[in-house]
Design a protein around this motif. Structure first.
Motif, PDB file in Angstrom:
ATOM      1  N   TYR A   7       0.841  -1.192   0.000  1.00 42.99           N
ATOM      2  CA  TYR A   7       0.000   0.000   0.000  1.00 42.99           C
ATOM      3  C   TYR A   7       0.879   1.245   0.000  1.00 42.99           C
ATOM      4  CZ  TYR A   7      -3.744  -3.222   1.048  1.00 42.99           C
ATOM      5  OH  TYR A   7      -4.640  -4.248   0.982  1.00 42.99           O
ATOM      6  N   GLN A   8       0.407   2.264  -0.698  1.00 45.37           N
ATOM      7  CA  GLN A   8       1.150   3.519  -0.796  1.00 45.37           C
ATOM      8  C   GLN A   8       0.424   4.595   0.005  1.00 45.37           C
ATOM      9  OE1 GLN A   8       2.411   4.137  -5.122  1.00 45.37           O
ATOM     10  NE2 GLN A   8       0.719   2.685  -5.322  1.00 45.37           N
ATOM     11  N   ASN A   9       1.130   5.227   0.940  1.00 39.80           N
ATOM     12  CA  ASN A   9       0.531   6.302   1.719  1.00 39.80           C
ATOM     13  C   ASN A   9       0.210   7.483   0.817  1.00 39.80           C
ATOM     14  OD1 ASN A   9       0.594   5.029   4.207  1.00 39.80           O
ATOM     15  ND2 ASN A   9       2.685   5.714   4.635  1.00 39.80           N
ATOM     16  N   LEU A  10      -0.833   8.212   1.189  1.00 43.12           N
ATOM     17  CA  LEU A  10      -1.245   9.365   0.377  1.00 43.12           C
ATOM     18  C   LEU A  10      -0.160  10.433   0.264  1.00 43.12           C
ATOM     19  CD1 LEU A  10      -4.980  10.067   1.290  1.00 43.12           C
ATOM     20  CD2 LEU A  10      -4.044   9.022  -0.757  1.00 43.12           C
ATOM     21  N   GLU A  11       0.743  10.492   1.239  1.00 42.13           N
ATOM     22  CA  GLU A  11       1.783  11.518   1.222  1.00 42.13           C
ATOM     23  C   GLU A  11       2.617  11.472  -0.062  1.00 42.13           C
ATOM     24  OE1 GLU A  11       1.008   9.731   3.986  1.00 42.13           O
ATOM     25  OE2 GLU A  11       0.160  11.439   5.070  1.00 42.13           O
ATOM     26  N   ILE A  12       2.672  10.318  -0.703  1.00 44.11           N
ATOM     27  CA  ILE A  12       3.425  10.192  -1.956  1.00 44.11           C
ATOM     28  C   ILE A  12       2.836  11.086  -3.055  1.00 44.11           C
ATOM     29  CG2 ILE A  12       2.168   8.251  -2.984  1.00 44.11           C
ATOM     30  CD1 ILE A  12       4.914   7.082  -3.733  1.00 44.11           C
ATOM     31  N   LEU A  13       1.568  11.470  -2.900  1.00 45.97           N
ATOM     32  CA  LEU A  13       0.906  12.304  -3.912  1.00 45.97           C
ATOM     33  C   LEU A  13       1.453  13.733  -3.943  1.00 45.97           C
ATOM     34  CD1 LEU A  13      -2.800  11.109  -3.563  1.00 45.97           C
ATOM     35  CD2 LEU A  13      -1.067  10.363  -5.209  1.00 45.97           C
ATOM     36  N   VAL A  14       2.132  14.141  -2.868  1.00 49.93           N
ATOM     37  CA  VAL A  14       2.743  15.473  -2.839  1.00 49.93           C
ATOM     38  C   VAL A  14       3.759  15.590  -3.981  1.00 49.93           C
ATOM     39  CG1 VAL A  14       4.266  17.002  -1.506  1.00 49.93           C
ATOM     40  CG2 VAL A  14       2.368  15.828  -0.378  1.00 49.93           C
ATOM     41  N   GLU A  15       4.457  14.488  -4.243  1.00 48.93           N
ATOM     42  CA  GLU A  15       5.450  14.476  -5.332  1.00 48.93           C
ATOM     43  C   GLU A  15       4.792  14.631  -6.707  1.00 48.93           C
ATOM     44  OE1 GLU A  15       7.605  10.793  -4.963  1.00 48.93           O
ATOM     45  OE2 GLU A  15       7.932  11.124  -2.822  1.00 48.93           O
ATOM     46  N   HIS A  16       3.478  14.443  -6.756  1.00 49.42           N
ATOM     47  CA  HIS A  16       2.746  14.540  -8.028  1.00 49.42           C
ATOM     48  C   HIS A  16       1.860  15.782  -8.085  1.00 49.42           C
ATOM     49  CE1 HIS A  16       3.993  10.500  -9.236  1.00 49.42           C
ATOM     50  NE2 HIS A  16       3.841  10.177  -7.956  1.00 49.42           N
ATOM     51  N   GLY A  17       2.112  16.742  -7.192  1.00 53.09           N
ATOM     52  CA  GLY A  17       1.420  18.020  -7.264  1.00 53.09           C
ATOM     53  C   GLY A  17       0.153  18.158  -6.440  1.00 53.09           C
ATOM     54  N   LYS A  25      -7.116  16.558   4.440  1.00 58.38           N
ATOM     55  CA  LYS A  25      -8.579  16.495   4.364  1.00 58.38           C
ATOM     56  C   LYS A  25      -9.037  15.082   4.032  1.00 58.38           C
ATOM     57  CE  LYS A  25      -8.928  21.255   2.761  1.00 58.38           C
ATOM     58  NZ  LYS A  25      -9.119  22.098   1.579  1.00 58.38           N
ATOM     59  N   LEU A  26      -8.323  14.433   3.116  1.00 57.14           N
ATOM     60  CA  LEU A  26      -8.653  13.055   2.754  1.00 57.14           C
ATOM     61  C   LEU A  26      -8.417  12.111   3.930  1.00 57.14           C
ATOM     62  CD1 LEU A  26      -7.134  13.132  -0.818  1.00 57.14           C
ATOM     63  CD2 LEU A  26      -9.561  12.773  -0.296  1.00 57.14           C
ATOM     64  N   ASN A  27      -7.322  12.329   4.669  1.00 60.64           N
ATOM     65  CA  ASN A  27      -7.040  11.524   5.861  1.00 60.64           C
ATOM     66  C   ASN A  27      -8.159  11.665   6.895  1.00 60.64           C
ATOM     67  OD1 ASN A  27      -3.393  11.951   5.991  1.00 60.64           O
ATOM     68  ND2 ASN A  27      -4.618  10.483   4.874  1.00 60.64           N
ATOM     69  N   LEU A  28      -8.599  12.891   7.111  1.00 58.63           N
ATOM     70  CA  LEU A  28      -9.684  13.128   8.082  1.00 58.63           C
ATOM     71  C   LEU A  28     -10.967  12.414   7.674  1.00 58.63           C
ATOM     72  CD1 LEU A  28      -9.166  16.907   8.965  1.00 58.63           C
ATOM     73  CD2 LEU A  28      -8.866  14.936  10.489  1.00 58.63           C
ATOM     74  N   ALA A  29     -11.145  12.235   6.371  1.00 60.26           N
ATOM     75  CA  ALA A  29     -12.342  11.560   5.857  1.00 60.26           C
ATOM     76  C   ALA A  29     -12.160  10.037   5.806  1.00 60.26           C
ATOM     77  CB  ALA A  29     -12.685  12.097   4.472  1.00 60.26           C
ATOM     78  N   PHE A  31      -9.423   8.334   4.266  1.00 59.83           N
ATOM     79  CA  PHE A  31      -8.619   7.850   3.143  1.00 59.83           C
ATOM     80  C   PHE A  31      -7.142   7.997   3.504  1.00 59.83           C
ATOM     81  CE2 PHE A  31     -12.589   9.362   1.242  1.00 59.83           C
ATOM     82  CZ  PHE A  31     -12.977   8.239   0.531  1.00 59.83           C
ATOM     83  N   TYR A  32      -6.432   6.865   3.580  1.00 53.33           N
ATOM     84  CA  TYR A  32      -5.034   6.894   4.002  1.00 53.33           C
ATOM     85  C   TYR A  32      -4.064   6.371   2.957  1.00 53.33           C
ATOM     86  CZ  TYR A  32      -7.294   7.604   8.469  1.00 53.33           C
ATOM     87  OH  TYR A  32      -8.081   8.102   9.474  1.00 53.33           O
ATOM     88  N   THR A  33      -4.567   5.701   1.941  1.00 56.45           N
ATOM     89  CA  THR A  33      -3.693   5.120   0.928  1.00 56.45           C
ATOM     90  C   THR A  33      -4.122   5.527  -0.477  1.00 56.45           C
ATOM     91  OG1 THR A  33      -5.006   3.101   0.673  1.00 56.45           O
ATOM     92  CG2 THR A  33      -3.282   3.071   2.376  1.00 56.45           C
ATOM     93  N   VAL A  34      -3.169   5.446  -1.386  1.00 50.94           N
ATOM     94  CA  VAL A  34      -3.451   5.720  -2.791  1.00 50.94           C
ATOM     95  C   VAL A  34      -4.519   4.741  -3.294  1.00 50.94           C
ATOM     96  CG1 VAL A  34      -2.444   5.692  -5.118  1.00 50.94           C
ATOM     97  CG2 VAL A  34      -1.153   6.688  -3.211  1.00 50.94           C
ATOM     98  N   GLU A  35      -4.422   3.498  -2.819  1.00 53.73           N
ATOM     99  CA  GLU A  35      -5.381   2.468  -3.227  1.00 53.73           C
ATOM    100  C   GLU A  35      -6.801   2.802  -2.777  1.00 53.73           C
ATOM    101  OE1 GLU A  35      -1.357   1.027  -3.489  1.00 53.73           O
ATOM    102  OE2 GLU A  35      -2.399   1.987  -1.835  1.00 53.73           O
ATOM    103  N   SER A  36      -6.934   3.413  -1.598  1.00 50.80           N
ATOM    104  CA  SER A  36      -8.276   3.775  -1.117  1.00 50.80           C
ATOM    105  C   SER A  36      -8.915   4.825  -2.017  1.00 50.80           C
ATOM    106  CB  SER A  36      -8.235   4.258   0.339  1.00 50.80           C
ATOM    107  OG  SER A  36      -7.541   5.488   0.461  1.00 50.80           O
ATOM    108  N   ILE A  37      -8.106   5.709  -2.562  1.00 46.81           N
ATOM    109  CA  ILE A  37      -8.609   6.716  -3.506  1.00 46.81           C
ATOM    110  C   ILE A  37      -8.983   6.041  -4.821  1.00 46.81           C
ATOM    111  CG2 ILE A  37      -8.034   8.815  -4.812  1.00 46.81           C
ATOM    112  CD1 ILE A  37      -8.288   9.269  -1.776  1.00 46.81           C
ATOM    113  N   ALA A  38      -8.143   5.128  -5.272  1.00 51.90           N
ATOM    114  CA  ALA A  38      -8.387   4.436  -6.541  1.00 51.90           C
ATOM    115  C   ALA A  38      -9.696   3.664  -6.519  1.00 51.90           C
ATOM    116  CB  ALA A  38      -7.225   3.490  -6.861  1.00 51.90           C
ATOM    117  N   HIS A  39     -10.031   3.089  -5.376  1.00 57.48           N
ATOM    118  CA  HIS A  39     -11.224   2.254  -5.285  1.00 57.48           C
ATOM    119  C   HIS A  39     -12.471   3.016  -4.812  1.00 57.48           C
ATOM    120  CE1 HIS A  39      -9.163  -1.446  -6.246  1.00 57.48           C
ATOM    121  NE2 HIS A  39      -8.172  -1.049  -5.458  1.00 57.48           N
TER     122      HIS A  39
END
Length: 82
Positions: A7-17, A25-29, A31-39
């Protein structure tokens, strides 16, 4: 053969802008992983306070390239387990 899932933590998305405050905000809701967003559904993501539909579109496009989403029938999954 066992499938290993990393699993990839959402923090990796900072590198993608993606802004860190959007990730928080996503964590508070919940969502903690890239996979959780994908699904997650578009509706579920747009329900996150402070995340616009345009941002959700950008997120979904980004994570789609990071997470392999493949459909597998139950029969195929059973076959893989044999």
């Amino acid at each position: 053969e066992e499938t290993v899932v990393n699993y990839q933590n959402l923090e990796i998305l900072v590198e993608h802008g993606i802004a860190m405050n959007d990730i928080q905000k996503l964590n508070l809701a919940g969502f903690y992983t890239v996979e959780s967003i994908a699904h997650a559904t578009m509706r579920k993501l747009t329900d996150v306070k402070g995340i616009s539909e345009a941002k959700v579109q950008k997120l979904k496009e980004l994570v789609k390239s990071m997470v392999p989403l493949e459909f597998k029938t139950a029969a195929d999954a059973l076959q893989d387990r044999k």
